[in-house]
Design a protein around this motif. Structure first.
Motif, PDB file in Angstrom:
ATOM      1  N   LEU A  29       0.831  -1.208   0.000  1.00  0.00           N
ATOM      2  CA  LEU A  29       0.000   0.000   0.000  1.00  0.00           C
ATOM      3  C   LEU A  29       0.867   1.261   0.000  1.00  0.00           C
ATOM      4  CD1 LEU A  29      -2.755  -0.963   2.592  1.00  0.00           C
ATOM      5  CD2 LEU A  29      -2.959  -0.890   0.092  1.00  0.00           C
ATOM      6  N   PRO A  30       0.400   2.312  -0.664  1.00  0.00           N
ATOM      7  CA  PRO A  30       1.140   3.586  -0.640  1.00  0.00           C
ATOM      8  C   PRO A  30       1.204   4.159   0.779  1.00  0.00           C
ATOM      9  CG  PRO A  30      -0.608   3.615  -2.315  1.00  0.00           C
ATOM     10  CD  PRO A  30      -0.790   2.373  -1.503  1.00  0.00           C
ATOM     11  N   GLU A  31       2.233   4.910   1.048  1.00  0.00           N
ATOM     12  CA  GLU A  31       2.413   5.516   2.367  1.00  0.00           C
ATOM     13  C   GLU A  31       1.238   6.409   2.748  1.00  0.00           C
ATOM     14  OE1 GLU A  31       3.381   6.628   6.027  1.00  0.00           O
ATOM     15  OE2 GLU A  31       4.275   4.952   4.929  1.00  0.00           O
ATOM     16  N   GLU A  32       0.636   7.102   1.782  1.00  0.00           N
ATOM     17  CA  GLU A  32      -0.491   7.983   2.112  1.00  0.00           C
ATOM     18  C   GLU A  32      -1.673   7.184   2.665  1.00  0.00           C
ATOM     19  OE1 GLU A  32      -2.547   9.882  -1.313  1.00  0.00           O
ATOM     20  OE2 GLU A  32      -1.373   8.494  -2.532  1.00  0.00           O
ATOM     21  N   VAL A  33      -1.852   5.952   2.221  1.00  0.00           N
ATOM     22  CA  VAL A  33      -2.924   5.095   2.733  1.00  0.00           C
ATOM     23  C   VAL A  33      -2.596   4.657   4.153  1.00  0.00           C
ATOM     24  CG1 VAL A  33      -4.072   2.851   2.456  1.00  0.00           C
ATOM     25  CG2 VAL A  33      -3.650   4.296   0.456  1.00  0.00           C
ATOM     26  N   LEU A  34      -1.349   4.260   4.380  1.00  0.00           N
ATOM     27  CA  LEU A  34      -0.929   3.827   5.718  1.00  0.00           C
ATOM     28  C   LEU A  34      -1.031   4.988   6.710  1.00  0.00           C
ATOM     29  CD1 LEU A  34       2.157   1.679   4.687  1.00  0.00           C
ATOM     30  CD2 LEU A  34      -0.151   0.871   5.264  1.00  0.00           C
ATOM     31  N   GLY A  52      -9.839  -3.106   3.303  1.00  0.00           N
ATOM     32  CA  GLY A  52     -10.554  -2.581   2.149  1.00  0.00           C
ATOM     33  C   GLY A  52      -9.610  -2.058   1.085  1.00  0.00           C
ATOM     34  N   ARG A  53      -8.595  -1.318   1.508  1.00  0.00           N
ATOM     35  CA  ARG A  53      -7.622  -0.798   0.545  1.00  0.00           C
ATOM     36  C   ARG A  53      -6.776  -1.929  -0.053  1.00  0.00           C
ATOM     37  NH1 ARG A  53     -10.490   3.179   0.902  1.00  0.00           N
ATOM     38  NH2 ARG A  53      -9.788   5.295   0.506  1.00  0.00           N
ATOM     39  N   PHE A  89     -15.149   3.506 -12.129  1.00  0.00           N
ATOM     40  CA  PHE A  89     -15.701   3.885 -10.833  1.00  0.00           C
ATOM     41  C   PHE A  89     -15.610   2.728  -9.851  1.00  0.00           C
ATOM     42  CE2 PHE A  89     -17.643   6.581 -13.980  1.00  0.00           C
ATOM     43  CZ  PHE A  89     -17.584   7.831 -13.402  1.00  0.00           C
ATOM     44  N   ALA A  90     -15.500   3.054  -8.585  1.00  0.00           N
ATOM     45  CA  ALA A  90     -15.393   2.020  -7.558  1.00  0.00           C
ATOM     46  C   ALA A  90     -16.070   2.471  -6.281  1.00  0.00           C
ATOM     47  CB  ALA A  90     -13.929   1.704  -7.281  1.00  0.00           C
ATOM     48  N   SER A  91     -16.338   1.503  -5.434  1.00  0.00           N
ATOM     49  CA  SER A  91     -16.907   1.780  -4.121  1.00  0.00           C
ATOM     50  C   SER A  91     -16.350   0.752  -3.145  1.00  0.00           C
ATOM     51  CB  SER A  91     -18.440   1.691  -4.185  1.00  0.00           C
ATOM     52  OG  SER A  91     -19.009   2.103  -2.958  1.00  0.00           O
ATOM     53  N   ILE A  92     -16.120   1.181  -1.922  1.00  0.00           N
ATOM     54  CA  ILE A  92     -15.615   0.305  -0.868  1.00  0.00           C
ATOM     55  C   ILE A  92     -16.534   0.458   0.340  1.00  0.00           C
ATOM     56  CG2 ILE A  92     -13.684  -0.243   0.674  1.00  0.00           C
ATOM     57  CD1 ILE A  92     -11.847   1.222  -1.325  1.00  0.00           C
ATOM     58  N   ALA A  93     -16.873  -0.660   0.972  1.00  0.00           N
ATOM     59  CA  ALA A  93     -17.673  -0.617   2.198  1.00  0.00           C
ATOM     60  C   ALA A  93     -17.120  -1.657   3.168  1.00  0.00           C
ATOM     61  CB  ALA A  93     -19.139  -0.914   1.890  1.00  0.00           C
ATOM     62  N   HIS A  94     -17.284  -1.390   4.447  1.00  0.00           N
ATOM     63  CA  HIS A  94     -16.853  -2.371   5.447  1.00  0.00           C
ATOM     64  C   HIS A  94     -17.670  -2.217   6.710  1.00  0.00           C
ATOM     65  CE1 HIS A  94     -14.503   1.031   6.990  1.00  0.00           C
ATOM     66  NE2 HIS A  94     -14.029   1.153   5.750  1.00  0.00           N
ATOM     67  N   THR A  95     -17.918  -3.351   7.344  1.00  0.00           N
ATOM     68  CA  THR A  95     -18.613  -3.377   8.623  1.00  0.00           C
ATOM     69  C   THR A  95     -18.394  -4.728   9.272  1.00  0.00           C
ATOM     70  OG1 THR A  95     -20.716  -2.977   9.750  1.00  0.00           O
ATOM     71  CG2 THR A  95     -20.836  -4.204   7.712  1.00  0.00           C
ATOM     72  N   ILE A  99     -15.655  -6.922   4.269  1.00  0.00           N
ATOM     73  CA  ILE A  99     -15.178  -5.898   3.357  1.00  0.00           C
ATOM     74  C   ILE A  99     -15.788  -6.160   1.984  1.00  0.00           C
ATOM     75  CG2 ILE A  99     -13.127  -4.753   2.424  1.00  0.00           C
ATOM     76  CD1 ILE A  99     -13.182  -4.993   5.547  1.00  0.00           C
ATOM     77  N   ALA A 100     -16.293  -5.120   1.329  1.00  0.00           N
ATOM     78  CA  ALA A 100     -16.855  -5.238  -0.014  1.00  0.00           C
ATOM     79  C   ALA A 100     -16.229  -4.172  -0.909  1.00  0.00           C
ATOM     80  CB  ALA A 100     -18.368  -5.066   0.030  1.00  0.00           C
ATOM     81  N   VAL A 101     -15.878  -4.575  -2.126  1.00  0.00           N
ATOM     82  CA  VAL A 101     -15.319  -3.674  -3.126  1.00  0.00           C
ATOM     83  C   VAL A 101     -16.092  -3.897  -4.414  1.00  0.00           C
ATOM     84  CG1 VAL A 101     -13.268  -3.086  -4.484  1.00  0.00           C
ATOM     85  CG2 VAL A 101     -13.018  -3.727  -2.089  1.00  0.00           C
TER      86      VAL A 101
END
Length: 161
Positions: A29-34, A52-53, A89-95, A99-101
């Motif tokens: 993962l990119p540093e900005e995500v971390l 999710g990422r 386009f994309a969407s991410i959800a989690h609960t 995790i759903a992408v």
């Protein structure tokens, strides 16, 4: 893949429980995500965000390796083709560790919720969705509430685009 029109819609789901991804996965993962993940106070939120990422980046690197993934906090990352003219386009959800992408060549959004029947009542339904909404879902108030909630969350995500 030369354009988003060649990209077929898809959805991916993963149940991770509460396990945090190990360091070898996080290196992708990119540093900005971390850094963004470190900013979350809740360990649960941090863990679900990272999973999710990880799924998001893995899927899009496999399906569109030439695409550029652009983080846009607090929104889902944007996927641009190298010339910048074609968007996927994309969407991410989690609960609750789920995790759903989702991705598509058109605007899309999804939501994931853990249904908690004890939390749903007519007063909450009417407060969230407007006076009288509870009457519309009276035959199945729990399922109806969560369907409305999911639609609302997806609509909010689509408006943010």
């Amino acid at each position: 893949m030369s354009s988003s029109s060649e990209f077929s819609p898809f959805a991916a789901f993963l149940t991770v429980g509460g396990e945090r991804p190990d360091a070898s996965l996080l290196q992708s993962l990119p540093e900005e995500v971390l850094a963004r993940a470190r900013g979350f106070q809740s360990l649960k939120r941090q863990t679900e965000f990272l999973w999710g990422r990880l799924i998001f980046y893995a899927v899009f690197r496999a399906l569109a390796p030439q695409a550029v993934l652009v983080e846009r906090p607090p929104l889902t990352p944007q996927i641009l083709m190298p010339d910048g003219s074609e968007r996927i386009f994309a969407s991410i959800a989690h609960t609750a560790g789920c995790i759903a992408v989702m991705g598509a060549p058109f605007c899309c959004a999804l939501d994931a919720e853990l249904m908690k029947p004890g939390r749903v009542n007519a007063q909450l339904t009417d407060r969230v969705f407007g006076q009288g909404a509870s009457r519309l879902i009276a035959q199945d108030p729990v399922s109806g509430f969560y369907r409305l909630w999911g639609l609302r969350e997806a609509a909010v995500k689509m408006q943010a685009r």
